[in-house]
Design a protein around this motif. Structure first.
Motif, short mmCIF file in Angstrom:
data_model
loop_
_atom_site.label_atom_id
_atom_site.label_comp_id
_atom_site.label_asym_id
_atom_site.label_seq_id
_atom_site.Cartn_x
_atom_site.Cartn_y
_atom_site.Cartn_z
N ILE A 149 38.35 45.10 36.90
CA ILE A 149 39.34 43.61 36.95
C ILE A 149 38.58 43.40 38.27
CG2 ILE A 149 41.06 42.63 37.46
CD1 ILE A 149 42.19 44.14 36.31
N PHE A 150 38.08 44.18 39.37
CA PHE A 150 37.80 43.59 40.44
C PHE A 150 36.37 43.49 40.76
CE2 PHE A 150 40.09 46.82 43.62
CZ PHE A 150 41.16 46.32 44.00
N ARG A 151 35.72 43.88 39.73
CA ARG A 151 34.49 44.06 39.32
C ARG A 151 34.57 42.30 38.60
NH1 ARG A 151 29.63 46.34 38.43
NH2 ARG A 151 30.18 48.76 37.87
N ASN A 152 34.83 41.96 37.61
CA ASN A 152 35.40 40.81 36.72
C ASN A 152 35.57 40.29 37.63
OD1 ASN A 152 34.55 41.86 34.46
ND2 ASN A 152 36.94 41.36 34.24
N ILE A 153 36.80 39.70 39.16
CA ILE A 153 36.56 39.11 40.11
C ILE A 153 34.83 38.12 41.34
CG2 ILE A 153 37.80 38.09 42.12
CD1 ILE A 153 40.41 39.22 40.54
N LEU A 154 34.58 39.88 41.53
CA LEU A 154 33.87 39.88 42.48
C LEU A 154 32.69 39.03 41.53
CD1 LEU A 154 33.21 43.53 44.05
CD2 LEU A 154 33.73 41.47 44.53
N THR A 155 31.72 39.00 40.38
CA THR A 155 31.10 38.29 39.92
C THR A 155 31.10 37.27 39.26
OG1 THR A 155 31.16 39.53 38.27
CG2 THR A 155 29.78 40.65 39.41
N ASP A 156 32.42 36.71 39.48
CA ASP A 156 32.87 35.54 38.52
C ASP A 156 32.77 34.34 40.22
OD1 ASP A 156 33.23 32.81 37.57
OD2 ASP A 156 35.42 34.06 37.14
N GLY A 157 31.10 33.15 39.88
CA GLY A 157 31.84 32.26 41.05
C GLY A 157 32.78 30.97 40.29
N THR A 158 33.04 30.99 39.45
CA THR A 158 34.37 30.18 39.27
C THR A 158 35.50 30.66 40.25
OG1 THR A 158 35.21 30.71 36.93
CG2 THR A 158 32.72 28.79 37.54
N ALA A 159 35.24 32.15 39.56
CA ALA A 159 37.24 32.49 40.23
C ALA A 159 37.36 31.76 42.06
CB ALA A 159 37.60 34.68 40.43
N ASN A 160 38.80 31.72 42.02
CA ASN A 160 39.36 31.42 43.61
C ASN A 160 39.06 32.55 44.53
OD1 ASN A 160 41.36 32.11 45.71
ND2 ASN A 160 41.81 29.85 44.65
N VAL A 161 38.57 31.60 45.71
CA VAL A 161 37.86 31.77 46.55
C VAL A 161 38.25 33.13 47.47
CG1 VAL A 161 36.54 30.85 49.00
CG2 VAL A 161 35.93 30.35 46.75
N GLN A 162 39.99 32.61 47.64
CA GLN A 162 40.76 33.46 48.15
C GLN A 162 41.12 35.30 47.67
OE1 GLN A 162 43.74 31.28 48.59
NE2 GLN A 162 43.31 30.77 50.46
N ALA A 163 40.40 34.89 45.96
CA ALA A 163 40.86 36.19 45.52
C ALA A 163 39.34 37.45 45.70
CB ALA A 163 40.96 35.95 43.99
N ARG A 164 38.37 36.57 45.44
CA ARG A 164 37.00 36.74 46.24
C ARG A 164 36.71 38.11 46.99
NH1 ARG A 164 32.50 33.51 44.16
NH2 ARG A 164 31.86 35.38 43.80
N GLN A 165 37.59 36.87 48.22
CA GLN A 165 37.43 37.37 49.64
C GLN A 165 38.39 38.75 49.82
OE1 GLN A 165 39.01 34.84 52.77
NE2 GLN A 165 40.43 36.51 54.12
#
Length: 417
Positions: A149-165
């Protein structure tokens, strides 16, 4: 306290979920150290009351755990925040050990179903869980469950910036307590860092800053061979980040450069950087920055940090800091130690001193040895209550005023001489 309107389902009924408040953590921090005493000791008269308090706490925590599985996003958010507060301010190893799979399921659900703030809270909770569980198999299992799940959020450019941060900063800390997955996580974070070193987007500067700090944390536990490779690959790129408009990015880049120089000199005392003169000129400029278009607070913070960074690069020096907690003290005497301390402090906040006293994992990271056995009754006897401090300060103020009034009343007339 007013009851929250947020509710979660428990046993088929709706149960009010109240946030974990200051009252719940009002028990003196030092008194928790007494929990490390021998379990075979004879119980006191007041132990029954302590058991009841502990039972109430566990009941509340179970409500929060149930709340992470609620349909309502607000309820899940409230439950995550309350669990974060509890884990940051108390040692709950035995409690969460029995429920780690349930908590992990709740975190996973919040990461998948939630948005922005909820995902960020879930990622932070995952880190706090690892801090509590320590460096055993339990943390490794937790990280392996959440890594996809971490990997998916990290590599998803459309994901919420706060979540990726949150995920970028969370991943290395989770790794710190799950050392066997070092290589996989290291490459994952390095890929992210390599990507943002090429170009910076103003909208995602905070995200890039957190990624750089996460990468720096990983550097503190890399092998010498890996440090050499990363040093050659990334050190020439980092000075360009010193020109970023964001003060926090400039500071993160400066501290990472100082960290790299420290690691390089640990490996080779004769280490020399090819463009040292140009780098020192940039650092010196930032250490004396007086640009009018920058905020005064930003300039003050920047100058303070870059004076230390410049000394580190030029002389290999570090300004030692002393951290006092309970009857102990710890010295932050290197950039490696500072990066570790700053990361832990970001997650546990005001509970950092307590964790330094009582958390075996954090004490092991900083080589503090096992937690000290402290008599909570003696510590409470030594500690003044707020009312007693008020009376003492009032008495001191009164005595000082009387002493000064004596001199004011006996003024010397200069004309008499």
């Amino acid at each position: 306290m007013p009851r929250s309107k947020k509710r979660s389902k428990r046993g088929g009924q709706h149960v009010a979920v109240q946030p974990f408040s200051d009252e719940d953590v009002s028990v003196e921090t030092l008194s928790h150290c007494s929990s490390f005493s021998d379990g075979a000791s004879v119980p006191d008269e007041g132990e029954t009351g302590d058991d009841a308090t502990q039972e109430d706490l566990h009941y509340k925590l179970q409500e929060y755990i149930d709340g992470t599985m609620d349909k309502s996003a607000k309820t899940r958010q409230s439950a995550l925040d309350s669990l974060k507060t509890a884990l940051a301010t108390k040692i709950l190893y035995d409690f969460i050990l029995e429920r780690r799979m349930t908590i992990t399921d709740g975190i996973e659900r919040c990461l998948k179903k939630g948005k922005g703030d909820e995902q960020r809270a879930a990622a932070s909770l995952a880190c706090l869980l690892c801090i509590q569980l320590g460096s055993g198999l339990e943390s490794e299992e937790l990280f392996k469950s959440l890594k996809p799940i971490f990997r998916n959020i990290l590599t998803d450019g459309t994901a919420n910036v706060q979540a990726r941060q949150a995920v970028r900063l969370s991943s290395p800390l989770s790794y710190s307590s799950a050392i066997t997955v070092c290589c996989q996580l290291l490459f994952m974070v390095l890929d992210c860092v390599s990507a943002f070193l090429q170009s910076l987007s103003p909208q995602t500067t905070v995200l890039h800053t957190q990624a750089l700090l996460a990468w720096a944390l990983l550097l503190t536990i890399c092998s010498g061979t890996e440090v050499r490779r990363l040093l050659n690959k990334h050190l020439p790129k980092l000075p360009s980040l010193l020109e970023c408009d964001d003060v926090n990015m400039r500071i993160a880049a400066g501290e990472t450069i100082a960290l790299l120089f420290e690691l390089a000199r640990d490996l080779d005392a004769e280490f020399e950087y090819e463009n040292l003169g140009m780098l020192c000129a940039m650092l010196s400029s930032l250490a004396t920055d007086c640009n009018k278009h920058r905020a005064k607070t930003d300039k003050r913070k920047q100058r303070s940090v870059f004076r230390d960074v410049l000394r580190a690069v030029e002389e290999g020096d570090f300004q030692t800091e002393t951290i006092r907690f309970g009857t102990e003290r710890m010295y932050i005497n290197s950039w490696v130690r500072k990066r570790m301390y700053d990361t832990f402090r970001e997650y546990v906040g005001s509970g950092m001193n307590y964790h330094l006293q009582a958390n075996e994992f954090i004490r092991d990271v900083f080589q503090l040895g096992p937690p000290l056995m402290v008599d909570s009754a003696a510590l409470k006897a030594m500690k003044f209550s707020r009312f007693e401090r008020h009376l003492y300060n009032a008495a001191v103020f009164k005595a000082r005023t009387k002493a000064r009034n004596k001199f004011r009343d006996k003024r010397i007339d200069v004309g008499e001489f």
